[in-house]
Design a protein around this motif. Sequence first.
Motif, PDB file in Angstrom:
ATOM      1  N   GLU A   1       5.853   3.425  11.887  1.00 46.70           N
ATOM      2  CA  GLU A   1       6.707   2.360  12.423  1.00 46.70           C
ATOM      3  C   GLU A   1       7.533   1.726  11.298  1.00 46.70           C
ATOM      4  N   VAL A   2       8.149   2.545  10.486  1.00 43.36           N
ATOM      5  CA  VAL A   2       8.896   2.031   9.340  1.00 43.36           C
ATOM      6  C   VAL A   2       9.999   1.068   9.758  1.00 43.36           C
ATOM      7  N   GLU A   3      10.726   1.363  10.822  1.00 44.74           N
ATOM      8  CA  GLU A   3      11.864   0.518  11.160  1.00 44.74           C
ATOM      9  C   GLU A   3      11.463  -0.838  11.735  1.00 44.74           C
ATOM     10  N   PRO A   4      10.577  -0.919  12.747  1.00 43.80           N
ATOM     11  CA  PRO A   4      10.227  -2.251  13.252  1.00 43.80           C
ATOM     12  C   PRO A   4       9.435  -3.102  12.265  1.00 43.80           C
ATOM     13  N   ILE A   5       8.670  -2.468  11.354  1.00 40.71           N
ATOM     14  CA  ILE A   5       7.839  -3.251  10.438  1.00 40.71           C
ATOM     15  C   ILE A   5       8.555  -3.547   9.124  1.00 40.71           C
TER      16      ILE A   5
ATOM     17  N   THR B   1       0.824  -1.218   0.000  1.00 42.06           N
ATOM     18  CA  THR B   1       0.000   0.000   0.000  1.00 42.06           C
ATOM     19  C   THR B   1       0.857   1.266   0.000  1.00 42.06           C
ATOM     20  N   ILE B   2       1.984   1.254   0.712  1.00 41.76           N
ATOM     21  CA  ILE B   2       2.882   2.409   0.716  1.00 41.76           C
ATOM     22  C   ILE B   2       3.498   2.605  -0.661  1.00 41.76           C
ATOM     23  N   LEU B   3       4.020   1.532  -1.226  1.00 38.95           N
ATOM     24  CA  LEU B   3       4.753   1.622  -2.479  1.00 38.95           C
ATOM     25  C   LEU B   3       3.833   1.938  -3.660  1.00 38.95           C
TER      26      LEU B   3
ATOM     27  N   THR C   1      -3.026  -1.088   5.981  1.00 41.82           N
ATOM     28  CA  THR C   1      -2.489  -1.250   7.327  1.00 41.82           C
ATOM     29  C   THR C   1      -2.410   0.091   8.054  1.00 41.82           C
ATOM     30  N   SER C   2      -2.161   0.009   9.373  1.00 41.02           N
ATOM     31  CA  SER C   2      -1.940   1.227  10.157  1.00 41.02           C
ATOM     32  C   SER C   2      -0.715   1.986   9.657  1.00 41.02           C
ATOM     33  N   LEU C   3       0.248   1.265   9.115  1.00 40.59           N
ATOM     34  CA  LEU C   3       1.428   1.906   8.547  1.00 40.59           C
ATOM     35  C   LEU C   3       1.021   2.862   7.422  1.00 40.59           C
ATOM     36  N   TYR C   4       0.146   2.389   6.559  1.00 38.38           N
ATOM     37  CA  TYR C   4      -0.334   3.221   5.448  1.00 38.38           C
ATOM     38  C   TYR C   4      -1.194   4.372   5.952  1.00 38.38           C
ATOM     39  N   ARG C   5      -2.064   4.101   6.932  1.00 37.04           N
ATOM     40  CA  ARG C   5      -2.930   5.171   7.443  1.00 37.04           C
ATOM     41  C   ARG C   5      -2.097   6.262   8.109  1.00 37.04           C
ATOM     42  N   ASP C   6      -1.086   5.873   8.869  1.00 39.20           N
ATOM     43  CA  ASP C   6      -0.215   6.871   9.500  1.00 39.20           C
ATOM     44  C   ASP C   6       0.532   7.681   8.438  1.00 39.20           C
ATOM     45  N   PHE C   7       1.022   7.001   7.415  1.00 37.56           N
ATOM     46  CA  PHE C   7       1.740   7.677   6.334  1.00 37.56           C
ATOM     47  C   PHE C   7       0.848   8.703   5.648  1.00 37.56           C
TER      48      PHE C   7
ATOM     49  N   ALA D   1       9.820   0.243  -0.473  1.00 40.76           N
ATOM     50  CA  ALA D   1       8.814   0.759   0.455  1.00 40.76           C
ATOM     51  C   ALA D   1       9.471   1.320   1.709  1.00 40.76           C
ATOM     52  N   THR D   2      10.510   0.655   2.178  1.00 38.10           N
ATOM     53  CA  THR D   2      11.242   1.129   3.360  1.00 38.10           C
ATOM     54  C   THR D   2      11.845   2.507   3.101  1.00 38.10           C
ATOM     55  N   VAL D   3      12.521   2.646   1.973  1.00 34.88           N
ATOM     56  CA  VAL D   3      13.161   3.922   1.646  1.00 34.88           C
ATOM     57  C   VAL D   3      12.119   5.005   1.402  1.00 34.88           C
ATOM     58  N   ARG D   4      10.992   4.629   0.802  1.00 35.41           N
ATOM     59  CA  ARG D   4       9.920   5.618   0.584  1.00 35.41           C
ATOM     60  C   ARG D   4       9.484   6.247   1.901  1.00 35.41           C
ATOM     61  N   LEU D   5       9.312   5.432   2.935  1.00 34.83           N
ATOM     62  CA  LEU D   5       8.909   5.965   4.236  1.00 34.83           C
ATOM     63  C   LEU D   5      10.043   6.743   4.909  1.00 34.83           C
ATOM     64  N   ARG D   6      11.255   6.266   4.759  1.00 38.69           N
ATOM     65  CA  ARG D   6      12.383   6.986   5.360  1.00 38.69           C
ATOM     66  C   ARG D   6      12.519   8.386   4.757  1.00 38.69           C
TER      67      ARG D   6
END
Length: 306
Positions: free
Chosen positions: A269-273, A197-199, A256-262, A294-299
Amino acid sequence: MRTLVVGAGAVGGFFGGCLAQSGADVTFLVRPGRHNQLAQSGIRIAEAVGSEVAIPVLTVTAAELSGPYDLVLLATKGTALGAAVNDIAPAVGAETVILPLLNGMRHLNVLQTRFGAGRVLGGVCLVATELQPDGVIRQVAPGASIAFGELDGSASDRVRAVEALFAPADFESRVSETIVQEMWEKWFFMAAGGSATILLGGPAGAILAVEDGPAIIEQVIEQVAAVIAAEGHPVRAQARAQVAAALTTPGSRFATSLYRDFRAGRRTEVEPILGDLYTRALAHALDATLLGAATVRLRVSEAAAS
């Protein structure tokens, strides 16, 4: 059972509020701002479809905390783990049990190193909630559950005590003899769903509706599953089917909550997830290009916001 709930946000506030409503002896460890808010209005939980309830609760700040407590229910985001570990130290005594409800796996090592392996249980929670600006915890989808157990899968009196504590509360709960595997499988669920979803920029149904969307989602799932398997915990068929149902069913609104937060501009929670899993993929020399992207996108997003 004297219980300290660490965090009164979307997850801790929901489960701790349900415990308090059931009559459990619950105190929330919170920051001063949230402390004042809860003193005025209590924990406010709004159902996905239905009414809102306000639950009076006891709160304490880190400066006021004393112990020991029988159970510490750790329900912060992974980004707050370091501070939380320091904050809860006065609450942890010789018989205290710590039950973390965090995403990923690295928090187990952090907690065991600080407090001893024997004090930590494994836990998995499933709930879709958001903390609104006015302090209301709103369910965005029905259902809520906690699975928990000893990390070695054994039966114990303390697990039975937690089981009895949770039983009257308005959420599903169960003891698991395979809680470590379930934690890995939730990580699979969060990392695959979060990466896709992030990517790809939308909930699952929107991705599936465009050309090549389904194929990319399948590649994400395969890459994440390969890392989990390389770590010694291959995803079981039922867990794989649950992820497939969420991510590959046409019209799915899953995110996911990751996407909603983004999307909301909140810290994620980019690092733990994602980050931790991507590091493990590199250590195994696996192709995890989509997970890494996806990791780098959030970073990048978080660096721009800081």
